[in-house]
Write a protein that holds these residues in place. Structure first.
Motif, PDB file in Angstrom:
ATOM      1  N   ARG A  58      31.062 -81.760 -35.432  1.00 23.18           N
ATOM      2  CA  ARG A  58      29.849 -80.936 -35.478  1.00 23.18           C
ATOM      3  C   ARG A  58      28.638 -81.752 -35.962  1.00 23.18           C
ATOM      4  O   ARG A  58      27.530 -81.635 -35.436  1.00 23.18           O
ATOM      5  CB  ARG A  58      30.103 -79.720 -36.395  1.00 23.18           C
ATOM      6  CG  ARG A  58      29.015 -78.667 -36.415  1.00 23.18           C
ATOM      7  CD  ARG A  58      28.968 -77.871 -35.117  1.00 23.18           C
ATOM      8  NE  ARG A  58      27.584 -77.533 -34.798  1.00 23.18           N
ATOM      9  CZ  ARG A  58      27.097 -77.413 -33.576  1.00 23.18           C
ATOM     10  NH1 ARG A  58      27.855 -77.566 -32.518  1.00 23.18           N
ATOM     11  NH2 ARG A  58      25.830 -77.129 -33.387  1.00 23.18           N
ATOM     12  N   PRO A  93      20.779 -69.647 -37.645  1.00 22.14           N
ATOM     13  CA  PRO A  93      22.234 -69.655 -37.444  1.00 22.14           C
ATOM     14  C   PRO A  93      22.599 -69.451 -35.973  1.00 22.14           C
ATOM     15  O   PRO A  93      21.796 -68.940 -35.196  1.00 22.14           O
ATOM     16  CB  PRO A  93      22.720 -68.481 -38.297  1.00 22.14           C
ATOM     17  CG  PRO A  93      21.533 -67.605 -38.481  1.00 22.14           C
ATOM     18  CD  PRO A  93      20.314 -68.474 -38.396  1.00 22.14           C
ATOM     19  N   TYR A  94      23.803 -69.846 -35.616  1.00 26.20           N
ATOM     20  CA  TYR A  94      24.354 -69.629 -34.278  1.00 26.20           C
ATOM     21  C   TYR A  94      24.217 -68.151 -33.917  1.00 26.20           C
ATOM     22  O   TYR A  94      24.562 -67.278 -34.714  1.00 26.20           O
ATOM     23  CB  TYR A  94      25.828 -70.050 -34.296  1.00 26.20           C
ATOM     24  CG  TYR A  94      26.510 -69.974 -32.960  1.00 26.20           C
ATOM     25  CD1 TYR A  94      26.385 -71.003 -32.026  1.00 26.20           C
ATOM     26  CD2 TYR A  94      27.294 -68.873 -32.634  1.00 26.20           C
ATOM     27  CE1 TYR A  94      27.019 -70.930 -30.807  1.00 26.20           C
ATOM     28  CE2 TYR A  94      27.943 -68.789 -31.406  1.00 26.20           C
ATOM     29  CZ  TYR A  94      27.794 -69.837 -30.495  1.00 26.20           C
ATOM     30  OH  TYR A  94      28.421 -69.759 -29.279  1.00 26.20           O
ATOM     31  N   HIS A 133      15.577 -67.145 -29.888  1.00 28.76           N
ATOM     32  CA  HIS A 133      16.854 -67.768 -30.266  1.00 28.76           C
ATOM     33  C   HIS A 133      18.019 -66.807 -30.003  1.00 28.76           C
ATOM     34  O   HIS A 133      19.105 -67.225 -29.595  1.00 28.76           O
ATOM     35  CB  HIS A 133      16.799 -68.154 -31.749  1.00 28.76           C
ATOM     36  CG  HIS A 133      18.029 -68.867 -32.237  1.00 28.76           C
ATOM     37  ND1 HIS A 133      18.313 -70.163 -31.899  1.00 28.76           N
ATOM     38  CD2 HIS A 133      19.057 -68.462 -33.037  1.00 28.76           C
ATOM     39  CE1 HIS A 133      19.453 -70.538 -32.470  1.00 28.76           C
ATOM     40  NE2 HIS A 133      19.929 -69.506 -33.168  1.00 28.76           N
ATOM     41  N   LEU A 169      19.837 -77.417 -31.164  1.00 33.78           N
ATOM     42  CA  LEU A 169      19.972 -76.040 -30.703  1.00 33.78           C
ATOM     43  C   LEU A 169      19.374 -75.040 -31.672  1.00 33.78           C
ATOM     44  O   LEU A 169      19.308 -73.852 -31.373  1.00 33.78           O
ATOM     45  CB  LEU A 169      21.458 -75.702 -30.508  1.00 33.78           C
ATOM     46  CG  LEU A 169      22.179 -76.560 -29.464  1.00 33.78           C
ATOM     47  CD1 LEU A 169      23.672 -76.268 -29.484  1.00 33.78           C
ATOM     48  CD2 LEU A 169      21.602 -76.312 -28.077  1.00 33.78           C
ATOM     49  N   ASP A 170      18.933 -75.490 -32.864  1.00 34.36           N
ATOM     50  CA  ASP A 170      18.653 -74.491 -33.889  1.00 34.36           C
ATOM     51  C   ASP A 170      17.492 -74.791 -34.821  1.00 34.36           C
ATOM     52  O   ASP A 170      17.114 -73.922 -35.611  1.00 34.36           O
ATOM     53  CB  ASP A 170      19.929 -74.236 -34.714  1.00 34.36           C
ATOM     54  CG  ASP A 170      20.558 -75.547 -35.213  1.00 34.36           C
ATOM     55  OD1 ASP A 170      19.940 -76.614 -35.041  1.00 34.36           O
ATOM     56  OD2 ASP A 170      21.674 -75.478 -35.760  1.00 34.36           O
ATOM     57  N   ASN A 194      25.206 -82.522 -33.796  1.00 34.00           N
ATOM     58  CA  ASN A 194      23.862 -82.263 -34.328  1.00 34.00           C
ATOM     59  C   ASN A 194      23.016 -83.535 -34.326  1.00 34.00           C
ATOM     60  O   ASN A 194      21.840 -83.508 -33.946  1.00 34.00           O
ATOM     61  CB  ASN A 194      23.935 -81.712 -35.760  1.00 34.00           C
ATOM     62  CG  ASN A 194      24.312 -80.236 -35.792  1.00 34.00           C
ATOM     63  OD1 ASN A 194      24.055 -79.497 -34.828  1.00 34.00           O
ATOM     64  ND2 ASN A 194      24.930 -79.803 -36.874  1.00 34.00           N
ATOM     65  N   ARG A 247      24.890 -64.556 -32.364  1.00 32.40           N
ATOM     66  CA  ARG A 247      26.022 -63.730 -31.903  1.00 32.40           C
ATOM     67  C   ARG A 247      25.490 -62.392 -31.433  1.00 32.40           C
ATOM     68  O   ARG A 247      24.506 -61.886 -31.977  1.00 32.40           O
ATOM     69  CB  ARG A 247      27.015 -63.498 -33.048  1.00 32.40           C
ATOM     70  CG  ARG A 247      27.658 -64.777 -33.507  1.00 32.40           C
ATOM     71  CD  ARG A 247      28.631 -64.576 -34.663  1.00 32.40           C
ATOM     72  NE  ARG A 247      28.943 -65.869 -35.272  1.00 32.40           N
ATOM     73  CZ  ARG A 247      29.728 -66.793 -34.734  1.00 32.40           C
ATOM     74  NH1 ARG A 247      30.311 -66.553 -33.569  1.00 32.40           N
ATOM     75  NH2 ARG A 247      29.939 -67.949 -35.329  1.00 32.40           N
ATOM     76  N   SER A 305      20.369 -66.686 -26.927  1.00 30.75           N
ATOM     77  CA  SER A 305      21.499 -67.612 -26.748  1.00 30.75           C
ATOM     78  C   SER A 305      22.840 -66.980 -27.114  1.00 30.75           C
ATOM     79  O   SER A 305      23.892 -67.591 -26.888  1.00 30.75           O
ATOM     80  CB  SER A 305      21.269 -68.900 -27.555  1.00 30.75           C
ATOM     81  OG  SER A 305      21.224 -68.619 -28.936  1.00 30.75           O
ATOM     82  N   ALA A 306      22.823 -65.757 -27.663  1.00 29.49           N
ATOM     83  CA  ALA A 306      24.091 -65.059 -27.940  1.00 29.49           C
ATOM     84  C   ALA A 306      24.781 -64.722 -26.620  1.00 29.49           C
ATOM     85  O   ALA A 306      24.122 -64.453 -25.618  1.00 29.49           O
ATOM     86  CB  ALA A 306      23.816 -63.786 -28.747  1.00 29.49           C
ATOM     87  N   LYS A 307      26.107 -64.755 -26.632  1.00 28.28           N
ATOM     88  CA  LYS A 307      26.856 -64.550 -25.375  1.00 28.28           C
ATOM     89  C   LYS A 307      27.053 -63.062 -25.100  1.00 28.28           C
ATOM     90  O   LYS A 307      28.020 -62.454 -25.550  1.00 28.28           O
ATOM     91  CB  LYS A 307      28.204 -65.264 -25.454  1.00 28.28           C
ATOM     92  CG  LYS A 307      28.061 -66.787 -25.344  1.00 28.28           C
ATOM     93  CD  LYS A 307      29.401 -67.480 -25.327  1.00 28.28           C
ATOM     94  CE  LYS A 307      29.265 -68.999 -25.471  1.00 28.28           C
ATOM     95  NZ  LYS A 307      27.942 -69.546 -25.747  1.00 28.28           N
TER      96      LYS A 307
END
Lengths: 195, 195
Positions: free
Chosen positions: A4, B188-189, A86, A175-176, A8, B191, A89-91
């Motif tokens: 990870r 954060p990632y 942002h 990505l963040d 990054n 979801r 980008s959640a699935k």
């Protein structure tokens, strides 16, 4: 090196890249919205922009919609919407629109099949031109032509430069990591020094 | 619309793009340095970066050197050197190095044939992988693999993110509008929200 950590490091090594939302719809008019940081200026005349897609095994919605209708939109992310942007980008499952999920509003322009993001201050409507599959890792470079350009006249200077600080444009590293653009200077055309 | 106005408008519509200096040398070791704003992350594993070249009729030095040696460097422009970096866009004759002309210093790493920019805080040494001529306008997408990554450890957080504000990274809008990156947030990632 931890996997990870390594990802990054590599993802942020190419610097802060402009953050945009790509708006599309399928032939049935179901909309889709996705954040990208891989657009590249390809040329000014004709006005061409490139967009790099990850291998199609990962997510096909944006790509499939572009191929289905030939149209898409590029919407500049700004400081007021970067958290919503942002979130796209959640699935989500295929039939859930990220416009609704991220609470961003669709806007349509006559003759263009893809939705724009109402909350973006700099929006472009594009038409598919061509694509190149990248042998080295299965990504795709897709090239489109700008057909519509929508922005407030207050964002322009007298020479036609869009002043990105005025529209609080935002970029992303990896990505963040989100950054805003703080204006430094417009430099004159460079000419050789005489020695 | 005035031609110059139109070019500025189109060039700035794709947003603020990361500014880098591409360092190369020919087989005789003569160095070359040129500012670019067209690098794109292509993939993390293997670590690949794309670079868009204008049609080769315009300027061949950087491209020719990469093809001659297989090596080049990508050096992040920072606030301390953006004026010097911009000056590398002046049209010097072939045998004048823009390192000297812009008063930037060359730095070499064992086994890598292209010079790095000493004053840059984030430097990558790349090896040529492949290229794609773009039919639509004669530009070229050149892809390289990162072999060297040089940066101060103070620029990294514990997860491997390069913190671009710490190294005062600079982007450019169009050919002449410079911006610094002001950090907002690492998100954060994402979801899906449960409804």
């Amino acid at each position: 090196m931890d996997e990870r950590y390594r990802v990054n490091l590599i993802n942020t090594s190419s610097g802060v890249r402009n953050a945009v939302l790509i708006g599309t719809a399928n032939a049935q008019g179901e909309s889709n919205l996705a954040i990208f940081n891989s657009i590249t200026h390809i040329g000014a005349n004709p006005p061409l922009i490139g967009l790099v897609f990850r291998p199609l095994s990962v997510d096909r919605h944006t790509y499939d919609n572009i191929r289905e209708t030939g149209h898409y939109t590029i919407n500049q992310v700004n400081k007021g919407i970067y958290i919503k942007a942002h979130h796209t980008s959640a699935k989500y499952p295929q039939h859930v629109s990220e416009f609704g999920a991220a609470q961003l509003n669709e806007q349509y322009v006559d003759g263009h099949k893809a939705p724009f993001v109402m909350e973006s201050f700099l929006k472009m409507g594009l038409e598919y031109v061509e694509e190149y599959p990248i042998q080295a890792n299965g990504t795709i470079l897709l090239i489109g032509k700008v057909k519509h350009l929508i922005l407030p006249t207050e964002s322009l200077d007298s020479q036609g430069h869009i002043l990105h600080e005025r529209i609080s444009s935002v970029g992303v590293s990896g990505l963040d990591g989100y950054y805003k653009n703080t204006f430094i200077d417009i430099l004159p055309y460079a000419r050789p020094k005489e020695d």
